[in-house]
Design a protein around this motif. Structure first.
Motif, PDB file in Angstrom:
ATOM      1  N   ARG A 319      50.577 -13.053  98.327  1.00 47.40           N
ATOM      2  CA  ARG A 319      51.914 -13.030  99.183  1.00 47.40           C
ATOM      3  C   ARG A 319      52.042 -13.609 100.503  1.00 47.40           C
ATOM      4  NH1 ARG A 319      53.931  -9.152 102.316  1.00 47.40           N
ATOM      5  NH2 ARG A 319      52.526  -7.678 101.809  1.00 47.40           N
ATOM      6  N   LEU A 320      51.180 -13.255 101.297  1.00 48.22           N
ATOM      7  CA  LEU A 320      50.873 -13.972 102.715  1.00 48.22           C
ATOM      8  C   LEU A 320      50.755 -15.264 102.597  1.00 48.22           C
ATOM      9  CD1 LEU A 320      48.769 -11.471 104.233  1.00 48.22           C
ATOM     10  CD2 LEU A 320      50.962 -11.634 104.797  1.00 48.22           C
ATOM     11  N   ILE A 321      50.053 -15.864 101.677  1.00 43.54           N
ATOM     12  CA  ILE A 321      49.905 -17.267 101.664  1.00 43.54           C
ATOM     13  C   ILE A 321      51.199 -17.855 101.243  1.00 43.54           C
ATOM     14  CG2 ILE A 321      48.553 -19.115 100.641  1.00 43.54           C
ATOM     15  CD1 ILE A 321      45.982 -17.423 100.904  1.00 43.54           C
ATOM     16  N   SER A 322      51.683 -17.385 100.086  1.00 47.23           N
ATOM     17  CA  SER A 322      53.014 -17.828  99.436  1.00 47.23           C
ATOM     18  C   SER A 322      54.251 -17.820 100.656  1.00 47.23           C
ATOM     19  CB  SER A 322      53.397 -17.030  98.327  1.00 47.23           C
ATOM     20  OG  SER A 322      52.336 -17.036  97.301  1.00 47.23           O
ATOM     21  N   GLN A 323      54.374 -16.955 101.264  1.00 45.14           N
ATOM     22  CA  GLN A 323      55.243 -16.853 102.341  1.00 45.14           C
ATOM     23  C   GLN A 323      54.847 -17.824 103.715  1.00 45.14           C
ATOM     24  OE1 GLN A 323      55.249 -12.349 102.886  1.00 45.14           O
ATOM     25  NE2 GLN A 323      57.500 -12.690 102.835  1.00 45.14           N
ATOM     26  N   TRP A 324      53.533 -17.999 103.652  1.00 43.77           N
ATOM     27  CA  TRP A 324      53.217 -18.941 104.707  1.00 43.77           C
ATOM     28  C   TRP A 324      53.631 -20.362 104.321  1.00 43.77           C
ATOM     29  CZ3 TRP A 324      49.247 -22.872 104.414  1.00 43.77           C
ATOM     30  CH2 TRP A 324      49.024 -23.624 105.749  1.00 43.77           C
ATOM     31  N   ASN A 325      53.530 -20.644 102.989  1.00 46.05           N
ATOM     32  CA  ASN A 325      53.735 -21.976 102.334  1.00 46.05           C
ATOM     33  C   ASN A 325      55.319 -22.535 102.186  1.00 46.05           C
ATOM     34  OD1 ASN A 325      52.875 -24.289 101.046  1.00 46.05           O
ATOM     35  ND2 ASN A 325      53.900 -23.651  99.171  1.00 46.05           N
ATOM     36  N   SER A 347      43.942 -25.158 109.111  1.00 45.73           N
ATOM     37  CA  SER A 347      42.987 -25.526 107.932  1.00 45.73           C
ATOM     38  C   SER A 347      43.242 -24.582 106.669  1.00 45.73           C
ATOM     39  CB  SER A 347      41.545 -25.519 108.346  1.00 45.73           C
ATOM     40  OG  SER A 347      40.688 -25.858 107.302  1.00 45.73           O
ATOM     41  N   VAL A 348      43.808 -25.196 105.677  1.00 44.51           N
ATOM     42  CA  VAL A 348      43.992 -24.273 104.463  1.00 44.51           C
ATOM     43  C   VAL A 348      42.471 -23.848 103.949  1.00 44.51           C
ATOM     44  CG1 VAL A 348      45.002 -24.396 102.205  1.00 44.51           C
ATOM     45  CG2 VAL A 348      46.297 -25.313 104.090  1.00 44.51           C
ATOM     46  N   PRO A 349      41.572 -24.566 103.684  1.00 48.11           N
ATOM     47  CA  PRO A 349      40.489 -24.385 103.142  1.00 48.11           C
ATOM     48  C   PRO A 349      39.838 -23.277 103.963  1.00 48.11           C
ATOM     49  CG  PRO A 349      40.228 -26.593 103.177  1.00 48.11           C
ATOM     50  CD  PRO A 349      41.749 -26.110 103.904  1.00 48.11           C
ATOM     51  N   ASP A 350      39.930 -23.206 105.282  1.00 48.38           N
ATOM     52  CA  ASP A 350      39.189 -22.146 105.991  1.00 48.38           C
ATOM     53  C   ASP A 350      40.134 -20.693 105.678  1.00 48.38           C
ATOM     54  OD1 ASP A 350      37.506 -23.902 107.161  1.00 48.38           O
ATOM     55  OD2 ASP A 350      38.511 -24.182 109.002  1.00 48.38           O
ATOM     56  N   MET A 351      41.410 -20.777 105.561  1.00 46.07           N
ATOM     57  CA  MET A 351      42.316 -19.785 105.315  1.00 46.07           C
ATOM     58  C   MET A 351      41.702 -19.191 104.010  1.00 46.07           C
ATOM     59  SD  MET A 351      45.874 -21.067 106.409  1.00 46.07           S
ATOM     60  CE  MET A 351      46.716 -19.560 105.510  1.00 46.07           C
ATOM     61  N   SER A 379      48.106 -18.433  90.523  1.00 46.79           N
ATOM     62  CA  SER A 379      49.394 -18.361  90.887  1.00 46.79           C
ATOM     63  C   SER A 379      49.574 -19.245  92.151  1.00 46.79           C
ATOM     64  CB  SER A 379      49.902 -16.905  91.172  1.00 46.79           C
ATOM     65  OG  SER A 379      48.949 -16.299  92.199  1.00 46.79           O
ATOM     66  N   LEU A 380      48.544 -19.081  93.071  1.00 51.08           N
ATOM     67  CA  LEU A 380      48.835 -19.939  94.316  1.00 51.08           C
ATOM     68  C   LEU A 380      48.766 -21.533  93.929  1.00 51.08           C
ATOM     69  CD1 LEU A 380      46.359 -18.238  96.865  1.00 51.08           C
ATOM     70  CD2 LEU A 380      48.755 -18.135  97.009  1.00 51.08           C
ATOM     71  N   ALA A 381      47.679 -22.108  93.025  1.00 46.57           N
ATOM     72  CA  ALA A 381      47.828 -23.457  92.603  1.00 46.57           C
ATOM     73  C   ALA A 381      49.203 -23.893  92.098  1.00 46.57           C
ATOM     74  CB  ALA A 381      46.662 -23.575  91.645  1.00 46.57           C
ATOM     75  N   SER A 382      50.184 -22.962  91.649  1.00 49.53           N
ATOM     76  CA  SER A 382      51.293 -23.223  91.063  1.00 49.53           C
ATOM     77  C   SER A 382      52.438 -23.596  92.140  1.00 49.53           C
ATOM     78  CB  SER A 382      51.781 -22.576  90.030  1.00 49.53           C
ATOM     79  OG  SER A 382      51.950 -20.992  90.726  1.00 49.53           O
ATOM     80  N   LEU A 383      51.822 -23.267  93.441  1.00 51.11           N
ATOM     81  CA  LEU A 383      52.916 -23.273  94.589  1.00 51.11           C
ATOM     82  C   LEU A 383      53.201 -24.754  94.955  1.00 51.11           C
ATOM     83  CD1 LEU A 383      51.580 -20.799  97.017  1.00 51.11           C
ATOM     84  CD2 LEU A 383      53.395 -20.534  95.503  1.00 51.11           C
ATOM     85  N   GLY A 384      52.550 -25.677  94.479  1.00 50.11           N
ATOM     86  CA  GLY A 384      52.977 -27.301  94.499  1.00 50.11           C
ATOM     87  C   GLY A 384      52.316 -27.945  95.711  1.00 50.11           C
ATOM     88  N   ASP A 385      51.834 -26.811  96.636  1.00 51.18           N
ATOM     89  CA  ASP A 385      51.138 -27.741  98.047  1.00 51.18           C
ATOM     90  C   ASP A 385      49.623 -28.158  97.465  1.00 51.18           C
ATOM     91  OD1 ASP A 385      51.121 -27.979 101.071  1.00 51.18           O
ATOM     92  OD2 ASP A 385      49.219 -27.148 100.318  1.00 51.18           O
ATOM     93  N   GLU A 386      49.410 -29.465  97.754  1.00 51.52           N
ATOM     94  CA  GLU A 386      48.033 -30.097  97.212  1.00 51.52           C
ATOM     95  C   GLU A 386      46.975 -29.554  97.968  1.00 51.52           C
ATOM     96  OE1 GLU A 386      45.908 -34.462  97.533  1.00 51.52           O
ATOM     97  OE2 GLU A 386      47.962 -34.178  98.140  1.00 51.52           O
ATOM     98  N   ASP A 387      47.019 -29.236  99.134  1.00 48.33           N
ATOM     99  CA  ASP A 387      45.658 -28.364  99.767  1.00 48.33           C
ATOM    100  C   ASP A 387      45.491 -26.912  99.400  1.00 48.33           C
ATOM    101  OD1 ASP A 387      45.278 -30.619 101.221  1.00 48.33           O
ATOM    102  OD2 ASP A 387      46.426 -29.842 103.021  1.00 48.33           O
ATOM    103  N   ILE A 388      46.535 -26.480  98.935  1.00 47.90           N
ATOM    104  CA  ILE A 388      46.529 -24.983  98.483  1.00 47.90           C
ATOM    105  C   ILE A 388      45.869 -25.111  97.066  1.00 47.90           C
ATOM    106  CG2 ILE A 388      47.621 -23.112  97.705  1.00 47.90           C
ATOM    107  CD1 ILE A 388      49.298 -23.227 100.240  1.00 47.90           C
ATOM    108  N   SER A 389      46.623 -26.061  96.217  1.00 43.60           N
ATOM    109  CA  SER A 389      45.765 -26.260  94.992  1.00 43.60           C
ATOM    110  C   SER A 389      44.521 -26.479  95.034  1.00 43.60           C
ATOM    111  CB  SER A 389      46.603 -27.363  94.127  1.00 43.60           C
ATOM    112  OG  SER A 389      48.028 -26.974  93.904  1.00 43.60           O
ATOM    113  N   LYS A 390      43.944 -27.461  95.656  1.00 42.88           N
ATOM    114  CA  LYS A 390      42.541 -27.787  95.580  1.00 42.88           C
ATOM    115  C   LYS A 390      41.656 -26.514  96.245  1.00 42.88           C
ATOM    116  CE  LYS A 390      42.943 -32.786  96.527  1.00 42.88           C
ATOM    117  NZ  LYS A 390      42.891 -33.942  97.544  1.00 42.88           N
ATOM    118  N   SER A 391      42.187 -25.725  97.110  1.00 45.19           N
ATOM    119  CA  SER A 391      41.221 -24.699  97.791  1.00 45.19           C
ATOM    120  C   SER A 391      41.386 -23.598  96.770  1.00 45.19           C
ATOM    121  CB  SER A 391      42.055 -24.059  99.075  1.00 45.19           C
ATOM    122  OG  SER A 391      41.875 -24.997  99.996  1.00 45.19           O
ATOM    123  N   ALA A 392      42.438 -23.245  96.062  1.00 47.08           N
ATOM    124  CA  ALA A 392      42.537 -22.259  94.891  1.00 47.08           C
ATOM    125  C   ALA A 392      41.486 -22.799  93.811  1.00 47.08           C
ATOM    126  CB  ALA A 392      43.844 -22.189  94.543  1.00 47.08           C
TER     127      ALA A 392
END
Length: 425
Positions: A319-325, A347-351, A379-392
């Protein structure tokens, strides 16, 4: 010039540090209590005295004596209960959450009310015994005493309800969650802290170091901007809040300098970086993720064996990462406020490293945690953000490897692999 400029963010940081001091609020309430006792005397100089009923000094003294005798005991009891709650937080959750529990407003208000009432009653008894009050002021003092007594009762009832939860794992998770969310949203609304982005073609400048060892807790952007304008340079920040610094670590670079800058001037620049012994939640969004991950790691330890808490924290992290996105609100200004200060983005990978490494490692042998982690990362990968998807995707693959190595039963491994099918499509 730099020393005279104080930004709102700097005041917010200092105010939060003051709120963490346990003695500040009781001191303020004590001063107000003494002022209230003395101000009652002002009623004697007004015609209101003719409308007030006459009270016996003995009745007021009896009420104040009861209050003074009971408040000291209750205040002592409240301090003991708060210390037990603080100890419970360190033992059952994580010591890093201690500052949030210490800043609990309900407990501070309760302690302030109890101590303030004790001071009020002691000062009032002294004044009454020395015939300080007349007819009108004695009645005003009686009314104030009844009001204070009612406040004590209400505060005590609310405090008992709060102290039953204070220090519990669920309450601590909620406090860390709120602190992390506030910090993440603040960074989302100002991803570069009001500065300019760092360009790839920027040439390295003069390195700025700090002699103190510790963590960057706050960056005074107003001070950096003023210093950069004074020397007509660009300051490129390297150490964001949460970064560990040492004499060999670079805090910032000074670029485009048209003149040699003396060491004493560079030391002025380092004062814009608040260095402390511990990381703080205010300006360090990653710290909240670290603390939540630590609580989950402790819950997964063999001595506690509480996978339910780890699963709850996984949901909190998602939820925190989703709200941040989520997009920043329209009324949030993202304009450049400090055009001479370049700041890196979070940095998303660091997060993701902060949030999921410990849980994936310690929960690899717990099938329900491993499955929930795979579903959460999907579920995080489905948010549509490229950095978040790669890290997930990276952390899901790493968690799957750990689960395959830690789980012994084939059916459990198959269950985790089924949850990870999203990455195999």
């Amino acid at each position: 010039m730099m020393a005279t400029l104080i930004s709102f963010e700097r005041l917010r940081f200092l105010f939060n540090r003051l709120k963490e001091r346990l003695w500040v609020r009781p001191l303020v309430v004590c001063l107000l209590s003494v002022s209230a006792v003395l101000s009652a005397k002002l009623a004697d100089g007004t015609p209101l005295g003719s409308y007030f009923p006459e009270l016996s000094i003995e009745s007021v003294q009896a009420l104040l004596s009861i209050m003074s005798a009971s408040m000291l005991v209750i205040a002592t009891f409240s301090v003991g209960s708060m210390i037990s709650a603080y100890s419970s937080t360190s033992n059952t959750a994580t010591p890093r959450a201690f500052s949030l529990v210490l800043a609990d407003d309900v407990s501070k208000n309760a302690l302030s009310t109890f101590v303030g009432s004790f001071i009020f009653s002691v000062v009032a008894i002294t004044a009454v015994k020395n015939a300080f009050y007349g007819k009108a002021s004695l009645f005003v003092l009686f009314v104030l005493t009844v009001v204070v007594f009612a406040m004590v009762i209400v505060t005590f009832v609310r405090w008992v309800d709060s102290i039953a939860r204070l220090g519990r794992v669920g309450s601590t998770i909620e406090k860390v969650d709120n602190a992390a969310l506030a910090s993440l949203l603040r960074r989302r609304n100002a991803p570069l802290l009001g500065g300019i982005p760092i360009t790839e073609e920027a040439q390295p400048g003069k390195e700025v170091h700090c002699s103190r060892i510790g963590y960057v807790q706050h960056i005074d952007m107003v001070a950096l901007q003023a210093w950069a304008e004074e020397f007509d340079v660009i300051v490129e920040v390297v150490a964001l809040p949460g970064t560990f610094t040492a004499p060999n670590q670079v805090l910032a670079y000074v670029r485009q300098a048209s003149q040699d800058i003396a060491d004493k001037d560079l030391s002025r620049l380092t004062k814009a970086f608040q260095i402390g012994d511990d990381r703080l939640f205010d300006d360090d969004p990653r710290f909240g993720l670290v603390v939540l991950s630590e609580i989950a790691g402790r819950a997964l330890s063999p001595g506690i064996n509480d996978p339910g808490t780890a699963i709850k924290i996984i949901g909190t992290l998602i939820r925190l990462i989703s709200q941040w996105n989520e997009p920043a609100p329209d009324n949030c200004h993202k304009k450049v406020l400090y055009d001479r200060v370049a700041v890196p983005s979070l940095s998303v990978p660091d997060m993701f490293d902060d949030a999921f490494t410990v849980i994936a490692r310690d929960g690899a042998g717990v099938v329900e945690v491993a499955v929930r982690l795979q579903k959460a990362l999907c579920s995080l990968a489905s948010l549509g953000d490229e950095d978040i998807s790669k890290s997930a995707e990276y952390h899901a693959g790493l968690a799957l490897k750990r689960a395959r190595k830690s789980l012994d039963i084939e059916e459990d491994i198959a269950h985790v692999e089924k949850a990870a099918e999203f990455w195999c499509q």
